[in-house]
Design an enzyme around this catalytic site. Structure first.
Site, PDB file in Angstrom:
ATOM      1  N   LYS A 195       0.996  -1.407   0.114  1.00 31.55           N
ATOM      2  CA  LYS A 195      -0.036   0.036  -0.077  1.00 31.55           C
ATOM      3  C   LYS A 195       0.986   1.216   0.044  1.00 31.55           C
ATOM      4  O   LYS A 195       1.952   1.123   0.298  1.00 31.55           O
ATOM      5  CB  LYS A 195      -0.868  -0.107   1.219  1.00 31.55           C
ATOM      6  CG  LYS A 195      -1.833  -1.447   1.410  1.00 31.55           C
ATOM      7  CD  LYS A 195      -2.742  -1.465   0.290  1.00 31.55           C
ATOM      8  CE  LYS A 195      -3.142  -2.779   0.272  1.00 31.55           C
ATOM      9  NZ  LYS A 195      -4.269  -3.388   1.268  1.00 31.55           N
TER      10      LYS A 195
HETATM   11  C1  LIG Z   1      -5.054  -4.461   1.889  1.00 33.37           C
HETATM   12  C2  LIG Z   1      -6.531  -4.314   1.922  1.00 33.37           C
HETATM   13  C3  LIG Z   1      -7.209  -4.666   3.149  1.00 33.37           C
HETATM   14  C4  LIG Z   1      -6.577  -5.408   4.128  1.00 33.37           C
HETATM   15  O1  LIG Z   1      -5.591  -4.766   4.928  1.00 33.37           O
HETATM   16  P1  LIG Z   1      -4.472  -5.571   5.520  1.00 33.37           P
HETATM   17  O2  LIG Z   1      -3.640  -4.477   6.299  1.00 33.37           O
HETATM   18  O3  LIG Z   1      -3.738  -6.288   4.497  1.00 33.37           O
HETATM   19  O4  LIG Z   1      -5.323  -6.372   6.564  1.00 33.37           O
HETATM   20  C5  LIG Z   1      -8.849  -4.543   2.916  1.00 33.37           C
HETATM   21  N1  LIG Z   1      -9.345  -3.951   1.869  1.00 33.37           N
HETATM   22  C6  LIG Z   1      -8.387  -3.497   0.979  1.00 33.37           C
HETATM   23  C7  LIG Z   1      -9.146  -2.994  -0.117  1.00 33.37           C
HETATM   24  C8  LIG Z   1      -7.308  -3.799   0.808  1.00 33.37           C
HETATM   25  O5  LIG Z   1      -6.506  -3.567  -0.305  1.00 33.37           O
END
Ligand SMILES: *Cc1c(COP(=O)(O)O)cnc(C)c1O
Length: 399
Positions: A195
């Site tokens: 991210k």
């Molecule tokens: C990455 C992600 C999550 C979950 O996040 P984590 O930190 O990996 O638990 C939830 N929703 C979306 C759209 C994501 O891309």
């Protein structure tokens, strides 16, 4: 060290990031220390929300949101099939039921009209909430979702995991940052290394609602409260005389340990300082892809250069997606698919979801491919990716 392959996404760790983590490791607090509030305050300021609550990861953020909004067995909630499964799973953790809407094929976002038809075709009170996703980094127009939510008395959790720094423009011509809390009750972010902002694992919830904010703080740490004014047991029971004794605390809700550590917060805070720089780079990479593929016959659709897009992903819809994916892979370019429609995951099929239920999402899935997109992708690397895509369609497939 040079990478052995070009991934679809990658974190960017600088010497300052490393220094920030080391300083925290040498401090008095590894967890529950001052870096947590510092990161939360800076994040709320960046997003433009009143409050921010850091948590262990984005999935924990979604789970706490569902708990804070009292999702219960039998409650129905609408989300998009084109998302990471956690957007839907958080409702299931609380025993609720997920109903998938469909996407708009231009934006790839949850189509407000598909949500409207679901709401119109059920008795009022059937649904409790909507979870739209700023998918790929493109901001959902939450103003139109809010109108619908108000009409049907629903809450909104904005899954903004792809979109810190993204925004849409409302009907008053004002920019509305993803997660700013002006339209959704709650918004969630993730700090997984793919991210925008990385803390290893990590997540954040933003809100403008003080009551929800306090409940989230409590749920994040076992449902415990520590302040005299929140206690419900008597002073006498607690073992005090005039007031509650110093050690006293109460567990009032069934919460979890979903805390972020201080060294993760230090890393997130340091990364947050470069968030805008990263966004500029992402937008420039998107522009280069756009120019390279615009009008090519093998392209069925592409992300486009959109104002306010945070470009977590750059998505192409292409002919012979499998062929391209494999060819890129042979050339050490690891593209990715976002996402396999969630309603067709074996787990969700058990509730009756089947092929043909959400035609736009299923059509999109047949051709979508996410190309490498991250701030440290060099110009040469991007040129290499573009050339390999062109080579595949212009030379390899024609042989
Ligand atoms: C990455 C992600 C999550 C979950 O996040 P984590 O930190 O990996 O638990 C939830 N929703 C979306 C759209 C994501 O891309």
């Amino acid at each position: 060290m040079k990478k052995q392959f070009i991934p679809y996404s990658s974190q960017h760790i600088t010497d300052e990031d490393i220094q920030a983590v080391i300083e925290t490791l040498k401090s008095d607090y590894l967890t529950q220390g001052p870096k947590i509030a510092e990161f939360e305050n800076a994040f709320a300021k960046y997003i433009g929300s009143s409050y921010a609550v850091s948590v262990a990861n984005g999935t924990a953020a979604l789970h706490l949101c569902a708990l804070a909004l009292d999702v219960k067995e039998g409650d129905k909630v609408i989300t998009s099939p084109i998302t990471f499964a956690a957007s839907a799973n958080c409702v299931r953790y609380c025993g609720g039921e997920i109903v998938f809407g469909d996407i708009d094929l231009q934006t790839y976002l949850l189509d407000v009209n598909s949500v409207k038809s679901l709401l119109e075709s059920s008795p009022s009170g059937t649904y409790k909430g909507i979870i739209p996703i700023d998918f790929g980094g493109r901001a959902v127009n939450l103003e139109v979702f809010r109108e619908l939510a108000d009409e049907y008395n629903l809450w909104i959790i904005e899954d903004a995991c792809h979109a810190p720094g993204g925004y849409f423009t409302n009907s008053d011509n004002q920019k509305q940052n993803c997660g700013n809390g002006n339209y959704a009750e709650l918004a969630v972010f993730s700090f997984h290394p793919v991210k925008h902002i990385a803390s290893g694992e990590g997540g954040m919830i933003t809100t403008n609602d003080e009551r929800l904010y306090k409940k989230l703080l409590q749920l994040r740490t076992h449902g415990i409260v520590k302040s005299d004014k929140d206690f419900t047991n008597s002073i006498e029971f607690a073992g005090g005389e005039e007031s509650y004794p110093g050690w006293y605390m109460e567990m009032q809700l069934l919460g979890f340990n979903y805390r972020l550590t201080d060294f993760q917060a230090a890393l997130g805070l340091s990364q947050l300082g470069r968030a805008d720089e990263g966004l500029i780079k992402r937008r420039s990479i998107a522009k280069t892809y756009e120019d390279a593929f615009n009008g090519q016959s093998y392209i069925k659709g592409q992300s486009g250069v959109i104002e306010g897009h945070a470009y977590h992903l750059y998505i192409l819809e292409v002919e012979d997606r499998l062929g391209l994916y494999n060819y890129l892979r042979q050339n050490n370019i690891f593209s990715q698919i976002h996402y396999i429609p969630c309603h067709l995951m074996p787990y969700y099929r058990q509730f009756g979801w089947k092929e043909g239920d959400r035609l736009h999402s299923e059509k999109y899935y047949k051709h979508c491919l996410s190309l490498p997109m991250y701030p440290t992708l060099s110009y040469e690397e991007q040129e290499f990716v573009i050339n390999k895509v062109k080579e595949f369609y212009n030379e390899v497939r024609n042989k």
